[in-house]
Design a protein around this motif. Structure first.
Motif, PDB file in Angstrom:
ATOM      1  N   THR A 155      52.133  56.537  48.284  1.00  9.89           N
ATOM      2  CA  THR A 155      51.279  56.675  47.065  1.00  9.89           C
ATOM      3  C   THR A 155      52.042  57.536  46.083  1.00  9.89           C
ATOM      4  OG1 THR A 155      50.280  58.420  48.148  1.00  9.89           O
ATOM      5  CG2 THR A 155      49.443  56.348  48.554  1.00  9.89           C
ATOM      6  N   GLU A 156      52.784  58.495  46.142  1.00 11.76           N
ATOM      7  CA  GLU A 156      53.162  59.294  45.041  1.00 11.76           C
ATOM      8  C   GLU A 156      54.566  59.261  44.801  1.00 11.76           C
ATOM      9  OE1 GLU A 156      52.189  63.369  46.244  1.00 11.76           O
ATOM     10  OE2 GLU A 156      49.970  63.056  46.375  1.00 11.76           O
ATOM     11  N   ASP A 157      55.336  58.772  45.468  1.00  9.66           N
ATOM     12  CA  ASP A 157      56.737  58.636  45.059  1.00  9.66           C
ATOM     13  C   ASP A 157      57.160  56.960  44.857  1.00  9.66           C
ATOM     14  OD1 ASP A 157      57.271  61.245  45.180  1.00  9.66           O
ATOM     15  OD2 ASP A 157      57.522  61.292  47.266  1.00  9.66           O
ATOM     16  N   VAL A 158      56.251  56.221  44.847  1.00  8.33           N
ATOM     17  CA  VAL A 158      56.635  54.727  44.684  1.00  8.33           C
ATOM     18  C   VAL A 158      57.289  54.737  43.411  1.00  8.33           C
ATOM     19  CG1 VAL A 158      54.549  53.939  43.705  1.00  8.33           C
ATOM     20  CG2 VAL A 158      56.139  52.276  44.889  1.00  8.33           C
ATOM     21  N   ARG A 159      56.803  55.404  42.499  1.00 12.95           N
ATOM     22  CA  ARG A 159      57.477  55.347  40.956  1.00 12.95           C
ATOM     23  C   ARG A 159      58.794  55.516  40.624  1.00 12.95           C
ATOM     24  NH1 ARG A 159      54.654  60.383  41.374  1.00 12.95           N
ATOM     25  NH2 ARG A 159      55.622  62.093  40.597  1.00 12.95           N
ATOM     26  N   PHE A 160      59.314  56.199  41.784  1.00 15.47           N
ATOM     27  CA  PHE A 160      60.806  56.504  41.710  1.00 15.47           C
ATOM     28  C   PHE A 160      61.563  55.508  42.088  1.00 15.47           C
ATOM     29  CE2 PHE A 160      59.016  60.795  42.099  1.00 15.47           C
ATOM     30  CZ  PHE A 160      59.202  61.232  40.803  1.00 15.47           C
TER      31      PHE A 160
END
Length: 209
Positions: free
Chosen positions: A110-115
Motif C-alpha cells: 500500500t505504501e511502497d508501490v510507488r517505487f
C-alpha cells in the motif's frame, strides 16, 4: 554443470522476504539498506545477494508475492461455487485472516508501490484489479441494482477500506485478533449493505448501448 539449489533455498528466500517486508514496513523502502536486511536475517551481505540481486528485487517479490497469494485465495473460494452471500463472506474471512500473517507485506504494497518501475507496477496492480473485480462481481450478484447504478466497485472499495487498514489499529498482542474480527467485518458490512439506497440520478441514467 550448474550448481543446484540447496534443500533449504526456498525457505531461506521466504525468511529474507519476511524480514525485508518488516523493515520496509517499519522504516520505509527508501530508508532501508541491504546491510540492514542482511543483519536482520543473520546473513552476510554477499550471501543475501546470492538470493536477491538488489533491494528493488526484494520490493518486487514482496509486493508481487502478496498479491499473488490473494489471487490464490480468490481462486480457492471461487472453485467452491458458493451462493453469492456465502461467497462474499468467505472472501472477507479469508482476506482478513491472510492479512494477519501478511501485515508487513500488505503495508509495503500500500505504501511502497510507488517505487515500482512501470512494468512491474502495471503487472502487480493488474493482479490487484482482478482481485477487486471478483469482490465487485459478488456484490453485484447479491444486489444487481448496485451494478446498474455503477456502484458495485465503489462499494467494494468501501469494504476494502475496512479490511485493508486494520493493521493500523489491530495490534498483534491485543485482546482482539484477526480471526475474531473476520466475521465481525462481514457482519458489519452485510448489516449495512442492504440499507444502501441507490441515488436516483444513477438509477435513472440512460443505459449505454
Amino acid at each position: 554443470m550448474a550448481r543446484g539449489r540447496s534443500p533449504g533455498y526456498d525457505d531461506q528466500r521466504e525468511l529474507i522476504l519476511r524480514h525485508a517486508a518488516e523493515l520496509f514496513a517499519r522504516r520505509g523502502y527508501p530508508a532501508t539498506s541491504m546491510n540492514e536486511v542482511a543483519e536482520a536475517c543473520g546473513l552476510s551481505k554477499p550471501t543475501l545477494y546470492h538470493y536477491f540481486r538488489d533491494k528493488y528485487n526484494l520490493l518486487v517479490h514482496i509486493a508481487d508475492g502478496h498479491v499473488s497469494r490473494l489471487q490464490a485465495l480468490v481462486e480457492d473460494v471461487e472453485a467452491r461455487q458458493l451462493e453469492p452471500e456465502a461467497r462474499l463472506r468467505e472472501l472477507i474471512h479469508r482476506f482478513v485472516e491472510e492479512y494477519a500473517e501478511a501485515q508487513h507485506a500488505h503495508r509495503v504494497l500500500t505504501e511502497d508501490v510507488r517505487f515500482l518501475q512501470p512494468e512491474d507496477s502495471e503487472r502487480i496492480l493488474g493482479k490487484e484489479r482482478a482481485v477487486v473485480a471478483v469482490f465487485a462481481q459478488a456484490l453485484a450478484q447479491m444486489r444487481p441494482d448496485t451494478e446498474a447504478a455503477g456502484l458495485s466497485k465503489a462499494l467494494t472499495m468501501l469494504l476494502f477500506g475496512m479490511i485493508n487498514w486494520m493493521f493500523t489499529w489491530l495490534k498483534p498482542d491485543g485482546e482482539l485478533d484477526y480471526q475474531t474480527m473476520a466475521p465481525i467485518v462481514a457482519d458489519l458490512f452485510f448489516g449495512g449493505f442492504p440499507a444502501v439506497q441507490m441515488p436516483m440520478e444513477l438509477v435513472q441514467r440512460p443505459v449505454p448501448p
